[in-house]
Design a protein around this motif. Structure first.
Motif, short mmCIF file in Angstrom:
data_model
loop_
_atom_site.label_atom_id
_atom_site.label_comp_id
_atom_site.label_asym_id
_atom_site.label_seq_id
_atom_site.Cartn_x
_atom_site.Cartn_y
_atom_site.Cartn_z
N GLU A 1 12.83 7.44 12.28
CA GLU A 1 13.77 8.26 11.48
C GLU A 1 13.31 8.44 10.04
O GLU A 1 13.72 9.38 9.36
CB GLU A 1 15.15 7.59 11.45
N THR A 2 12.50 7.52 9.55
CA THR A 2 12.12 7.54 8.14
C THR A 2 10.97 8.51 7.90
O THR A 2 9.90 8.37 8.51
CB THR A 2 11.67 6.13 7.69
N PRO A 3 11.12 9.50 7.02
CA PRO A 3 10.00 10.38 6.71
C PRO A 3 8.90 9.57 6.00
O PRO A 3 9.19 8.66 5.24
CB PRO A 3 10.60 11.42 5.75
N GLY A 4 7.65 9.92 6.27
CA GLY A 4 6.54 9.18 5.68
C GLY A 4 6.00 8.16 6.66
O GLY A 4 6.37 8.14 7.84
N PHE A 5 5.10 7.30 6.17
CA PHE A 5 4.47 6.32 7.07
C PHE A 5 5.41 5.14 7.32
O PHE A 5 5.93 4.54 6.39
CB PHE A 5 3.16 5.82 6.46
N SER A 6 5.62 4.85 8.57
CA SER A 6 6.42 3.66 8.90
C SER A 6 5.56 2.73 9.72
O SER A 6 4.74 3.17 10.55
CB SER A 6 7.69 4.04 9.64
N PHE A 7 5.72 1.44 9.47
CA PHE A 7 4.89 0.44 10.14
C PHE A 7 5.79 -0.63 10.74
O PHE A 7 6.58 -1.26 10.04
CB PHE A 7 3.91 -0.19 9.15
N ILE A 8 5.65 -0.82 12.04
CA ILE A 8 6.42 -1.87 12.73
C ILE A 8 5.41 -2.82 13.35
O ILE A 8 4.59 -2.43 14.18
CB ILE A 8 7.36 -1.28 13.81
N GLU A 9 5.49 -4.07 12.92
CA GLU A 9 4.59 -5.10 13.45
C GLU A 9 5.37 -5.90 14.49
O GLU A 9 6.45 -6.44 14.19
CB GLU A 9 4.14 -6.01 12.29
N ALA A 10 4.82 -5.96 15.70
CA ALA A 10 5.47 -6.71 16.78
C ALA A 10 4.57 -7.88 17.15
O ALA A 10 3.48 -7.68 17.69
CB ALA A 10 5.70 -5.81 17.98
N ALA B 1 0.81 -1.22 0.00
CA ALA B 1 0.00 0.00 0.00
C ALA B 1 0.85 1.27 0.00
O ALA B 1 0.31 2.35 -0.21
CB ALA B 1 -0.95 -0.01 1.20
N GLY B 2 2.15 1.16 0.26
CA GLY B 2 3.01 2.33 0.04
C GLY B 2 3.76 2.90 1.21
O GLY B 2 4.36 3.97 1.09
N ALA B 3 3.77 2.25 2.38
CA ALA B 3 4.51 2.79 3.52
C ALA B 3 6.01 2.87 3.18
O ALA B 3 6.53 2.03 2.44
CB ALA B 3 4.31 1.89 4.74
N ASN B 4 6.66 3.87 3.73
CA ASN B 4 8.09 4.06 3.42
C ASN B 4 9.01 3.13 4.21
O ASN B 4 10.14 2.88 3.79
CB ASN B 4 8.51 5.52 3.68
N TYR B 5 8.53 2.64 5.37
CA TYR B 5 9.37 1.72 6.16
C TYR B 5 8.46 0.66 6.77
O TYR B 5 7.43 0.99 7.37
CB TYR B 5 10.11 2.46 7.28
N VAL B 6 8.82 -0.60 6.61
CA VAL B 6 8.02 -1.70 7.19
C VAL B 6 8.96 -2.77 7.73
O VAL B 6 9.89 -3.21 7.04
CB VAL B 6 7.09 -2.34 6.13
N ALA B 7 8.72 -3.16 8.98
CA ALA B 7 9.50 -4.24 9.58
C ALA B 7 8.61 -5.04 10.52
O ALA B 7 7.62 -4.53 11.04
CB ALA B 7 10.68 -3.68 10.36
N ARG B 8 8.98 -6.32 10.71
CA ARG B 8 8.27 -7.15 11.69
C ARG B 8 9.29 -7.86 12.57
O ARG B 8 10.28 -8.42 12.06
CB ARG B 8 7.41 -8.20 10.98
N TRP B 9 9.07 -7.81 13.90
CA TRP B 9 9.84 -8.60 14.85
C TRP B 9 8.87 -9.15 15.88
O TRP B 9 7.66 -9.12 15.66
CB TRP B 9 10.95 -7.75 15.50
N THR B 10 9.39 -9.65 16.98
CA THR B 10 8.52 -10.18 18.03
C THR B 10 8.97 -9.63 19.38
O THR B 10 10.04 -9.01 19.48
CB THR B 10 8.59 -11.73 18.11
N SER B 11 8.18 -9.91 20.41
CA SER B 11 8.55 -9.45 21.75
C SER B 11 9.76 -10.23 22.28
O SER B 11 10.33 -9.86 23.30
CB SER B 11 7.37 -9.58 22.71
N TYR B 12 10.15 -11.30 21.60
CA TYR B 12 11.38 -12.02 21.96
C TYR B 12 12.60 -11.25 21.43
O TYR B 12 13.65 -11.22 22.06
CB TYR B 12 11.34 -13.43 21.35
N HIS B 13 12.45 -10.60 20.25
CA HIS B 13 13.58 -9.93 19.58
C HIS B 13 13.65 -8.46 20.03
O HIS B 13 13.41 -7.55 19.22
CB HIS B 13 13.40 -10.00 18.07
N VAL B 14 14.00 -8.27 21.29
CA VAL B 14 13.91 -6.91 21.87
C VAL B 14 14.87 -5.93 21.17
O VAL B 14 14.48 -4.80 20.82
CB VAL B 14 14.22 -6.99 23.38
N THR B 15 16.10 -6.35 20.94
CA THR B 15 17.08 -5.45 20.33
C THR B 15 16.67 -5.09 18.91
O THR B 15 16.67 -3.92 18.50
CB THR B 15 18.48 -6.13 20.30
#
Ligand SMILES: Cc1ncc(C[n+]2csc(CCOP(=O)(O)OP(=O)(O)O)c2C)c(N)n1
Ligand code: SF4
Length: 262
Positions: free
Chosen positions: A187-196, A162-176
């Motif tokens: 830091e990324t201008p625009g829509f950023s989406f992080i799925e935890a 759909a066009g987000a500028n930053y997308v990442a997925r991690w879990t509550s196990y991968h804290v770092t």
């Protein structure tokens, strides 16, 4: 200052169940916000309704606890009214992808300068464990007593498409990794989406043979597959088990964005 300076201690004790993964995601997000050097007066946290959406209430900045599924619409209004503000949205898989699905698509398409953090616990937690679009195939919920028969919805893939500028997925196990991903999103201008992906021992775990918190953490750890490894397996014709989910950074780009200060 540390990330703990962002907590609103007078709101404690919090409502989360013992062992809930939401607290970890809040900590990671606040750690990333703290690393950015943002000021409390310039930062706003916004959410819809759900266990995950209670997060802004525990943070000392201005916040909006809005209606179910509508956090991104409210956040868009805040950002466009005052682009100087840093706007972070906390949401759940039901809030974001079920009732809020269209707002999610169009926030990505418009690429508004907002960071969305979704605590995907694969279930409706607050209302007692109904199936959500992110409930895995075969999983038991109050509305899927014989096992979810619909395919699971990939929130991150939707955000990329759909066009987000930053997308990442991690879990509550991968804290770092999760903290770094939120930081990259901020830091990324625009829509950023992080799925935890998070554990919900109460509404999901106890119905799905993952009654102990440690069982759910092991589930998240053992079902997460680094995106590069997944792609390599696919290229080499190896079968990727259907119950595995990809983790990592899915996109980082510079599509034209709205609400970015020049
Ligand atoms: C319009 C509307 N419909 C339904 C509800 C009831 N409701 C509150 S929270 C929720 C589900 C939340 O699930 P999710 O977004 O996955 O968050 P979680 O509680 O799992 O973190 C529902 C259906 C509501 N508050 N408003
Ligand atoms: S019901 Fe699940 S998501 Fe909600 S607070 Fe309890 S463990 Fe967390």
């Amino acid at each position: 200052m540390s990330f703990e300076d962002w907590f609103r201690e007078d709101r404690l004790p919090h409502i989360f169940c013992t062992g809930c993964g939401n607290g970890t995601v809040i900590n990671c997000t606040l750690e990333a916000v703290e690393e950015m050097g943002w000021k409390r007066d310039d930062t706003v946290f916004i959410s819809g309704i759900g266990c995950s959406s209670r997060a802004p209430g525990y943070i000392i900045t201005d916040s909006l606890h809005t209606t179910h599924g509508r956090a991104l619409a409210f956040a868009t209004g805040v950002k466009l009214a005052n682009p100087r503000l840093h706007v972070v949205v906390f949401t759940g898989d039901g809030d974001l992808a079920a009732i809020g699905g269209n707002h999610f698509i169009h926030a990505c398409r418009r690429n508004i300068d907002i960071t969305g953090v979704c605590m995907n616990n694969m279930i409706y937690g607050m209302t007692g464990g109904q199936g959500s679009p992110c409930t895995p195939a075969g999983a038991i919920s109050t509305t899927t007593p014989y096992g979810m028969c619909e395919p699971v919805f990939d929130l991150s893939a939707l955000a990329v498409t759909a066009g987000a500028n930053y997308v990442a997925r991690w879990t509550s196990y991968h804290v770092t990794e999760l903290t770094k991903a939120v930081r990259a999103g901020l830091e990324t201008p625009g829509f950023s989406f992080i799925e935890a992906m998070v554990q919900c021992p109460t509404a999901y775990g106890r119905r799905n043979k993952l009654r102990q918190v440690s069982d759910m953490m092991t589930y998240l750890k053992t079902h997460a597959l680094l995106i590069q490894k997944k792609q390599r397996m696919e290229e080499e014709g190896e079968t990727v088990p259907a119950d595995m989910f990809a983790v990592g950074e899915f996109v980082r780009r510079a599509r034209p964005a709205q609400g970015v200060l020049k």
